[in-house]
Motif scaffolding. Structure first.
Motif, PDB file in Angstrom:
ATOM      1  N   ILE A 219       0.861  -1.185   0.000  1.00  0.00           N
ATOM      2  CA  ILE A 219       0.000   0.000   0.000  1.00  0.00           C
ATOM      3  C   ILE A 219       0.892   1.228   0.000  1.00  0.00           C
ATOM      4  CG2 ILE A 219      -1.745   1.301   1.285  1.00  0.00           C
ATOM      5  CD1 ILE A 219      -2.609  -1.375   2.544  1.00  0.00           C
ATOM      6  N   ILE A 220       0.712   2.075  -0.985  1.00  0.00           N
ATOM      7  CA  ILE A 220       1.509   3.297  -1.061  1.00  0.00           C
ATOM      8  C   ILE A 220       0.997   4.315  -0.047  1.00  0.00           C
ATOM      9  CG2 ILE A 220       2.211   5.209  -2.546  1.00  0.00           C
ATOM     10  CD1 ILE A 220       1.985   3.215  -4.915  1.00  0.00           C
ATOM     11  N   HIS A 221      -0.277   4.572  -0.054  1.00  0.00           N
ATOM     12  CA  HIS A 221      -0.920   5.340   1.021  1.00  0.00           C
ATOM     13  C   HIS A 221      -2.413   5.077   1.007  1.00  0.00           C
ATOM     14  CE1 HIS A 221      -2.426   8.487  -1.708  1.00  0.00           C
ATOM     15  NE2 HIS A 221      -1.239   8.487  -2.278  1.00  0.00           N
ATOM     16  N   MET A 222      -3.054   5.320   2.134  1.00  0.00           N
ATOM     17  CA  MET A 222      -4.470   4.972   2.274  1.00  0.00           C
ATOM     18  C   MET A 222      -5.176   5.985   3.166  1.00  0.00           C
ATOM     19  SD  MET A 222      -6.154   1.353   3.579  1.00  0.00           S
ATOM     20  CE  MET A 222      -5.831   1.596   5.335  1.00  0.00           C
ATOM     21  N   ARG A 223      -6.443   6.216   2.870  1.00  0.00           N
ATOM     22  CA  ARG A 223      -7.306   7.059   3.696  1.00  0.00           C
ATOM     23  C   ARG A 223      -8.593   6.286   3.997  1.00  0.00           C
ATOM     24  NH1 ARG A 223      -3.288   9.759   3.262  1.00  0.00           N
ATOM     25  NH2 ARG A 223      -3.112  12.023   2.924  1.00  0.00           N
ATOM     26  N   THR A 224      -9.116   6.453   5.204  1.00  0.00           N
ATOM     27  CA  THR A 224     -10.432   5.915   5.549  1.00  0.00           C
ATOM     28  C   THR A 224     -11.266   7.036   6.163  1.00  0.00           C
ATOM     29  OG1 THR A 224      -9.731   5.235   7.769  1.00  0.00           O
ATOM     30  CG2 THR A 224      -9.499   3.613   5.999  1.00  0.00           C
ATOM     31  N   LEU A 225     -12.573   6.941   5.987  1.00  0.00           N
ATOM     32  CA  LEU A 225     -13.464   7.978   6.513  1.00  0.00           C
ATOM     33  C   LEU A 225     -14.826   7.360   6.814  1.00  0.00           C
ATOM     34  CD1 LEU A 225     -14.031  11.052   7.033  1.00  0.00           C
ATOM     35  CD2 LEU A 225     -14.889  11.132   4.673  1.00  0.00           C
ATOM     36  N   HIS A 226     -15.333   7.632   8.018  1.00  0.00           N
ATOM     37  CA  HIS A 226     -16.667   7.159   8.375  1.00  0.00           C
ATOM     38  C   HIS A 226     -17.718   8.071   7.727  1.00  0.00           C
ATOM     39  CE1 HIS A 226     -16.789   3.758  11.180  1.00  0.00           C
ATOM     40  NE2 HIS A 226     -15.535   4.085  11.436  1.00  0.00           N
ATOM     41  N   LEU A 227     -18.527   7.488   6.828  1.00  0.00           N
ATOM     42  CA  LEU A 227     -19.656   8.207   6.237  1.00  0.00           C
ATOM     43  C   LEU A 227     -20.858   8.169   7.178  1.00  0.00           C
ATOM     44  CD1 LEU A 227     -19.351   6.677   2.663  1.00  0.00           C
ATOM     45  CD2 LEU A 227     -18.496   8.902   3.429  1.00  0.00           C
ATOM     46  N   GLY A 228     -20.808   7.281   8.135  1.00  0.00           N
ATOM     47  CA  GLY A 228     -21.828   7.092   9.152  1.00  0.00           C
ATOM     48  C   GLY A 228     -21.270   6.082  10.134  1.00  0.00           C
TER      49      GLY A 228
END
Length: 325
Positions: free
Chosen positions: A243-252
């Motif tokens: 993995i070069i870079h990763m983002r996660t985000l809670h939409l709910g």
């Protein structure tokens, strides 16, 4: 709303607070106790809180639309924020006002058995509600401390109900102490002091909940354990090498967006890369079922780019850095 939203705890708290609010108001009418009036408003505000939480859960179930392509999961955050700011603060400010007026213009409590009896009943009822909230929270809390659970829970309903019930129990004890001291001394100022303390308590709870729900509204990443599962699911060691870079985000609370730039072999065909991405997406959904929106961008890992430094946004071929939480 899913089970993790604590619907059972919300309904239990709603029923308890409605019954308690009526009992407190009757006690106020017969005794003239300002603590009883403040506590009655507090219980009504709490009932409104649960109503808003249930409404937010219902609205969050709506299907995604072209205007809101990621759905309405954040409705739950919005309504929890309204609970923390409006209702808690309104209840707190009203109690402070009532306490100030009682201290300024004290009078003896009439028919003392009404407020004392109602407070004892309310403490028992609120204890059952608090117990339900604790049991529901334990289903998802795991090994976290209560402080960490309130701070890091992605579903806002249980932390709200927990702090609300805790505040209600402490407020009831403060009211009982204030009424008891007023009866023992014949000085109604103690009733006002108890009311004032209830207001301060509610405002402190409002500040804590506002800070936590604001963070959820701004957008929080997945928890550390979930991030590790996603990272392990993405890399297959063959086509997807890292993995070069990763983002996660809670939409709910139960909807997670995952976006990552992944390293593939330079001689892989487009078909091989597409097949590997589809397989990685399937593995992610198995490992972390709440991952609903997944976007994986293939790239060629570059040692030269990686040597430039730990810029997580570096592209193409930037280094894989630890996820931020």
């Amino acid at each position: 709303m899913s089970a993790s939203g604590g619907t059972k705890a919300i309904v239990a708290a709603l029923v308890a607070n409605l019954a308690i609010a009526v009992a407190k108001f009757v006690a106020f009418l017969f005794s003239g106790s300002s603590s009883m009036l403040a506590e009655s408003v507090h219980s009504l505000a709490d009932s409104g809180n649960q109503g808003l939480l249930l409404l937010g859960g219902k609205k969050a179930k709506r299907e995604a639309t072209p205007q809101h392509p990621f759905g309405y999961g954040r409705e739950r955050y919005i309504y929890a924020f309204l609970v923390s700011i409006v209702l808690f603060s309104v209840g707190g400010m009203f109690a402070i006002y009532e306490g100030y007026e009682k201290i300024k213009h004290p009078h003896e409590i009439d028919n003392w058995y009404w407020p004392v009896g109602v407070l004892v009943f309310a403490i028992i009822a609120e204890s059952f509600s608090f117990r339900t909230a604790i049991q529901e929270s334990n289903l998802t809390r795991g090994k976290q401390s209560w402080k960490d659970f309130v701070r890091h829970a992605k579903a806002p309903e249980l932390p709200v109900v927990l702090l609300e019930d805790l505040g209600a129990l402490v407020g009831l004890i403060l009211a009982l102490v204030g009424v008891s001291l007023a009866l023992a001394t014949g000085d109604g100022v103690w009733d006002g002091i108890g009311t004032l303390c209830i207001g301060i308590l509610l405002i402190l709870i409002a500040i804590v909940l506002a800070a936590e729900t604001k963070s959820l509204l701004l957008g929080e990443a997945a928890g550390l354990e979930e991030v590790r599962k996603i990272e392990a699911a993405i890399v297959d060691g063959e086509t997807v090498t890292s993995i070069i870079h990763m983002r996660t985000l809670h939409l709910g609370p139960e909807e997670l967006l995952v976006a990552a730039k992944i390293a593939v072999q330079h001689d892989d065909t487009a078909t091989e890369v597409a097949t590997a991405i589809n397989a990685a997406e399937s593995r992610i959904r198995v490992a972390v079922p709440i991952a609903r929106a997944i976007y994986l961008e293939p790239d060629i890992y570059s040692e030269a780019e990686a040597a430039k430094g730990p810029d997580r946004g570096a592209a193409p071929g930037g280094p894989s850095a630890p996820a931020a939480h």
